[in-house]
Each structure stands twice: as structure tokens, then as C-alpha cells.
Design a protein around this motif. Structure first.
Motif, short mmCIF file in Angstrom:
data_model
loop_
_atom_site.label_atom_id
_atom_site.label_comp_id
_atom_site.label_asym_id
_atom_site.label_seq_id
_atom_site.Cartn_x
_atom_site.Cartn_y
_atom_site.Cartn_z
N ILE A 8 0.88 -1.16 0.00
CA ILE A 8 0.00 0.00 0.00
C ILE A 8 0.92 1.21 0.00
O ILE A 8 1.81 1.32 0.85
CB ILE A 8 -0.90 0.01 1.25
CG1 ILE A 8 -1.81 -1.22 1.24
CG2 ILE A 8 -1.71 1.31 1.32
CD1 ILE A 8 -2.50 -1.48 2.57
N THR A 9 0.73 2.12 -0.96
CA THR A 9 1.54 3.32 -1.04
C THR A 9 0.67 4.52 -0.75
O THR A 9 -0.39 4.69 -1.37
CB THR A 9 2.18 3.47 -2.44
OG1 THR A 9 2.97 2.30 -2.71
CG2 THR A 9 3.06 4.70 -2.51
N LEU A 10 1.11 5.35 0.19
CA LEU A 10 0.39 6.57 0.54
C LEU A 10 1.17 7.77 0.05
O LEU A 10 2.39 7.86 0.26
CB LEU A 10 0.22 6.67 2.06
CG LEU A 10 -0.53 5.52 2.75
CD1 LEU A 10 -0.60 5.78 4.25
CD2 LEU A 10 -1.92 5.36 2.16
N ALA A 11 0.48 8.70 -0.60
CA ALA A 11 1.10 9.94 -1.04
C ALA A 11 1.32 10.86 0.16
O ALA A 11 0.42 11.00 0.99
CB ALA A 11 0.21 10.63 -2.08
N ALA A 12 2.49 11.46 0.23
CA ALA A 12 2.82 12.35 1.34
C ALA A 12 3.27 13.71 0.80
O ALA A 12 4.19 13.78 -0.01
CB ALA A 12 3.93 11.74 2.19
N ALA A 13 2.63 14.76 1.26
CA ALA A 13 3.02 16.11 0.86
C ALA A 13 4.42 16.42 1.37
O ALA A 13 5.22 17.06 0.70
CB ALA A 13 2.02 17.13 1.37
N ASP A 14 4.74 15.98 2.58
CA ASP A 14 6.05 16.17 3.20
C ASP A 14 6.52 14.80 3.67
O ASP A 14 6.08 14.32 4.72
CB ASP A 14 5.95 17.16 4.36
CG ASP A 14 7.26 17.44 5.06
OD1 ASP A 14 8.17 16.57 5.05
OD2 ASP A 14 7.39 18.53 5.64
N LEU A 15 7.39 14.19 2.90
CA LEU A 15 7.81 12.82 3.17
C LEU A 15 8.49 12.68 4.53
O LEU A 15 8.24 11.72 5.26
CB LEU A 15 8.74 12.33 2.04
CG LEU A 15 9.01 10.84 1.98
CD1 LEU A 15 7.73 10.04 1.86
CD2 LEU A 15 9.94 10.54 0.80
N ASP A 16 9.32 13.64 4.91
CA ASP A 16 10.01 13.58 6.21
C ASP A 16 9.02 13.66 7.36
O ASP A 16 9.14 12.93 8.35
CB ASP A 16 11.06 14.69 6.33
CG ASP A 16 12.24 14.48 5.39
OD1 ASP A 16 12.55 13.32 5.04
OD2 ASP A 16 12.86 15.49 5.00
N ALA A 17 8.03 14.54 7.24
CA ALA A 17 7.02 14.67 8.30
C ALA A 17 6.17 13.41 8.38
O ALA A 17 5.84 12.95 9.48
CB ALA A 17 6.13 15.89 8.03
N ALA A 18 5.82 12.83 7.22
CA ALA A 18 5.03 11.60 7.23
C ALA A 18 5.82 10.46 7.87
O ALA A 18 5.27 9.68 8.66
CB ALA A 18 4.62 11.23 5.80
N ARG A 19 7.10 10.37 7.54
CA ARG A 19 7.95 9.35 8.15
C ARG A 19 7.97 9.51 9.67
O ARG A 19 7.78 8.55 10.42
CB ARG A 19 9.37 9.43 7.59
CG ARG A 19 10.33 8.50 8.27
CD ARG A 19 11.76 8.69 7.79
NE ARG A 19 12.65 7.81 8.52
CZ ARG A 19 13.70 7.21 8.01
NH1 ARG A 19 14.02 7.40 6.74
NH2 ARG A 19 14.45 6.43 8.75
N ALA A 20 8.18 10.74 10.14
CA ALA A 20 8.23 11.00 11.58
C ALA A 20 6.91 10.65 12.24
O ALA A 20 6.89 10.10 13.35
CB ALA A 20 8.59 12.47 11.83
N PHE A 21 5.79 10.94 11.58
CA PHE A 21 4.47 10.61 12.13
C PHE A 21 4.36 9.12 12.40
O PHE A 21 4.01 8.70 13.50
CB PHE A 21 3.36 11.06 11.16
CG PHE A 21 1.99 10.65 11.58
CD1 PHE A 21 1.29 11.39 12.52
CD2 PHE A 21 1.39 9.52 11.06
CE1 PHE A 21 0.01 11.00 12.94
CE2 PHE A 21 0.12 9.12 11.45
CZ PHE A 21 -0.56 9.86 12.39
N TYR A 22 4.68 8.29 11.40
CA TYR A 22 4.54 6.84 11.58
C TYR A 22 5.59 6.29 12.55
O TYR A 22 5.31 5.36 13.30
CB TYR A 22 4.55 6.13 10.22
CG TYR A 22 3.23 6.31 9.51
CD1 TYR A 22 2.13 5.54 9.86
CD2 TYR A 22 3.06 7.28 8.53
CE1 TYR A 22 0.90 5.73 9.25
CE2 TYR A 22 1.83 7.47 7.92
CZ TYR A 22 0.75 6.70 8.28
OH TYR A 22 -0.47 6.89 7.69
N GLU A 23 6.77 6.88 12.56
CA GLU A 23 7.76 6.46 13.55
C GLU A 23 7.29 6.81 14.96
O GLU A 23 7.52 6.04 15.90
CB GLU A 23 9.12 7.10 13.25
CG GLU A 23 9.81 6.49 12.06
CD GLU A 23 11.14 7.13 11.74
OE1 GLU A 23 12.05 6.39 11.33
OE2 GLU A 23 11.29 8.37 11.90
#
Length: 142
Positions: A8-23
């Protein structure tokens, strides 16, 4: 076609922020190609990819993708208390609470929360579908 979803691939406006969210939810990143964030799940993988990159790959403009599309991702948990805790963690990590944990007519306990890009997650406990030994979900435990 086999009955499975592999990635499943989710589009992220800010990839670093999205990564931090899931981490911040406790997920661990798997090594991947630069520009893609990958989390191995139980039996499948979740990828985060820039909204611009995904739009380019699909031949669309950025404004044609993203946000709530009528699809929810579900994360089932073994108890109601675990639902409450994960819902709170979503909000604390910067996500948006959509609907707080509550009992539902069919006997379960569910909630809805969105990540930073508006991808909606159902966080639920289904007493009729116990999780398998590795935490895997199957409808009715089958």
C-alpha cells in the motif's frame, strides 16, 4: 489473481514529516530506495512516497491525488483499551481525530483518525475476529 495486497503506497506532501508521524506511532523503517519510506507490516508493506512523485508516476497532476478517497486503512487490535491508546497516540503524533473510540452496533469497538495527509485509519477491536499468533487479522479469525 491471488487474494492479497502486497504493498500500500500513501502519497505524502512532506515525506520527512510523514515518516516522523509513523515512527512516532512506533513503526520501524525498512531500508529502501532514496525518496521512498517503507514499513514492513505483518504480511504486507506500507510505503510512503512524495505526492509529487506519485502524481508524476501516474501521469496526473498533484491536485488529482491525495486526501480522503473513500478508502480507510484498518488497524485491528486485541482489546478496546488498545484502541483507546492507539487513537490517542495518532492524535499526539499530529494526526487528526475523525471519530473517537466508540461501541458499534455489531458488537465491536472502533474509531477513525487521519494521518498528516488525510489518509484515514480505522482503529478497531473486533471481538469476532481474534488476531492470529503473529497479530495477523483475518475476517472471523479464519
Amino acid at each position: 489473481m491471488d487474494q492479497r495486497i502486497s504493498l500500500i503506497t500513501l502519497a505524502a506532501a512532506d515525506l520527512d514529516a510523514a515518516r516522523a508521524f509513523y515512527e512516532n506511532l512506533g513503526w520501524e523503517v525498512t531500508d529502501a530506495t532514496e525518496g521512498i519510506v517503507v514499513f514492513d507490516l505483518i504480511g504486507q508493506t506500507l510505503g510512503l512516497y512524495s505526492k509529487a512523485g506519485l502524481a508524476r508516476d501516474m501521469g496526473l497532476s498533484e491536485d488529482e491525488i491525495g486526501g480522503f478517497s473513500g478508502i480507510t486503512l484498518a488497524h485491528n487490535l486485541p482489546t478496546r483499551e488498545a484502541v483507546d491508546a492507539l487513537y490517542a497516540r495518532f492524535v499526539e503524533a499530529g494526526g487528526r481525530g475523525v471519530k473517537a473510540p466508540h461501541e458499534v452496533f455489531w458488537g465491536g469497538y472502533t474509531s477513525y483518525a487521519a494521518d498528516l495527509d488525510g489518509h484515514v485509519w480505522e482503529i478497531a477491536h473486533n471481538p469476532f475476529s481474534p488476531l492470529g499468533p503473529k497479530g495477523e487479522f483475518q475476517w472471523r479469525g479464519a
